[in-house]
Design an enzyme around this catalytic site. Sequence first.
Site, PDB file in Angstrom:
ATOM      1  N   GLY A  71       0.795  -1.221   0.000  1.00 27.30           N
ATOM      2  CA  GLY A  71       0.000   0.000   0.000  1.00 27.30           C
ATOM      3  C   GLY A  71       0.826   1.269   0.000  1.00 27.30           C
ATOM      4  CG  ASN A 151      -4.454   3.935   9.478  1.00 25.08           C
ATOM      5  OD1 ASN A 151      -4.854   4.972   8.962  1.00 25.08           O
ATOM      6  ND2 ASN A 151      -3.342   3.886  10.188  1.00 25.08           N
ATOM      7  CD  GLN A 179      -6.432  -0.762   7.980  1.00 28.43           C
ATOM      8  OE1 GLN A 179      -7.245  -1.602   8.354  1.00 28.43           O
ATOM      9  NE2 GLN A 179      -5.133  -0.894   8.197  1.00 28.43           N
ATOM     10  CB  SER A 199      -1.824  -3.528   1.309  1.00 33.37           C
ATOM     11  OG  SER A 199      -0.747  -4.320   1.738  1.00 33.37           O
ATOM     12  CG  HIS A 201      -0.032  -6.848   5.093  1.00 36.27           C
ATOM     13  ND1 HIS A 201       0.016  -6.518   6.425  1.00 36.27           N
ATOM     14  CD2 HIS A 201       0.225  -5.713   4.408  1.00 36.27           C
ATOM     15  CE1 HIS A 201       0.302  -5.231   6.553  1.00 36.27           C
ATOM     16  NE2 HIS A 201       0.430  -4.725   5.341  1.00 36.27           N
ATOM     17  CB  THR A 237      11.431  -9.883 -11.381  1.00 36.89           C
ATOM     18  OG1 THR A 237      12.533  -9.713 -12.272  1.00 36.89           O
ATOM     19  CG2 THR A 237      10.791 -11.239 -11.608  1.00 36.89           C
ATOM     20  CB  CYS A 325       3.363   2.786   9.879  1.00 39.00           C
ATOM     21  SG  CYS A 325       2.701   1.643   8.653  1.00 39.00           S
TER      22      CYS A 325
END
Length: 408
Positions: A71, A151, A179, A199, A201, A237, A325
């Site tokens: 994200g 979040n 979120q 994102s 996860h 990649t 974070c």
Amino acid sequence: MKQIYLDNASTTPVRKEVLDAMLPYFSEQFGNPSSIYPLGQDASDAVAEARSTIASLIGASPKELYFTSGGSEADNWAIKGFVEANKDKGRHIITSAIEHHAVLHVCEALERDGFEVTYLPVDEDGLVSPADFEAAIRPDTILASIMMANNEIGTIQPIAELASIAHEHKITFHSDAVQAFGHLPINVKELGVDMMSASAHKLYGPKGVGFLYIRKGVKIANLIDGGQQERGKRATTENVPGIVGFAKAAELALAEQAEEMERQRAIRDHAIARVLAEIPHAKLNGSATERLANNINFSFEFIEGEGMLLQLAARGISSSSGSACTSGSLDPSHVLLAIGLPHEIAHGSLRLTLGRDTTMEDVDFAIDSLKTILENLRSMSPLYEDYQKTHVGSIMDKMKAAGKKNIS
């Protein structure tokens, strides 16, 4: 000791179905998607299928979806890439005071490069006012970035209305949906967003993979150069196992979304009601109605948040005081300050975020533990001691005054 995980807004475990889908691409089907031989083309096909799956879930074309490392990269690319490609049209950006730091820090960096940023205030529930948003628009405004759901406090913004206002003024609209994706119904066309970040996860997918939706026709510069991956827009990649896992996680999350939202909402509301009824000096942070189904956020007076988190952890309860974070920071949450909490109360915040495995019993155990912990912490707090003396003394004075009045 039983472990109760109540920090699902921070990250989630990878589901078994997701891991099973990923495993072949670490070993047997390990090819580079850019290679032309069959092993590489098998990997390329897997990436294409994942892109189509996720695009269909948000109402987008596969050609509008670009995979990223998460994200934060998606937010950086959306904002930096757009202003770099469109700076000849204007140098003003609008965002909100409660955005994730992946947006706020980008905007601060752009200010140092000569761009101007308006940080919209929010009300006590954390909501951006559409009227304030429109009033902030200037002739040189080129981009607005407002998160879909916060979040920390879980407040859901009126994205469709804000995007509509932006388009009336020919402004491109980006939304950080990290979120929200997997936890709310999202159709990019119905919402009217031009760019959107997500994102894996946060919805039981792997770490290290996300996407940026870029509506066809939006001009955006590359953030990473060096190769022709992602149709020449993002070199490096592709993370094939991560991308495959992201698609599987998203597919499962959206299939179960309605039922899971209803289940989590019932647990959330039960927990909020218990805390407000049973714990004094507690304040719910965020909207009571426009709120993610899995988000609970309280501030407690007369305590320090770190001690509360450590004592919860000692009882096997994983929780947080806000964004993962910034968990190492001693500063109070910028989100809580933005909704009007003073520093001393913002320091006593607790975020509990529910997940697929969270039960009503888990939350009841957490609240029972929290009650004991807060009593212990407040018993050692000089601020609480002063409050009690002042408060009890004030009550006694009023009772005495009332008694004298009755006697006379």
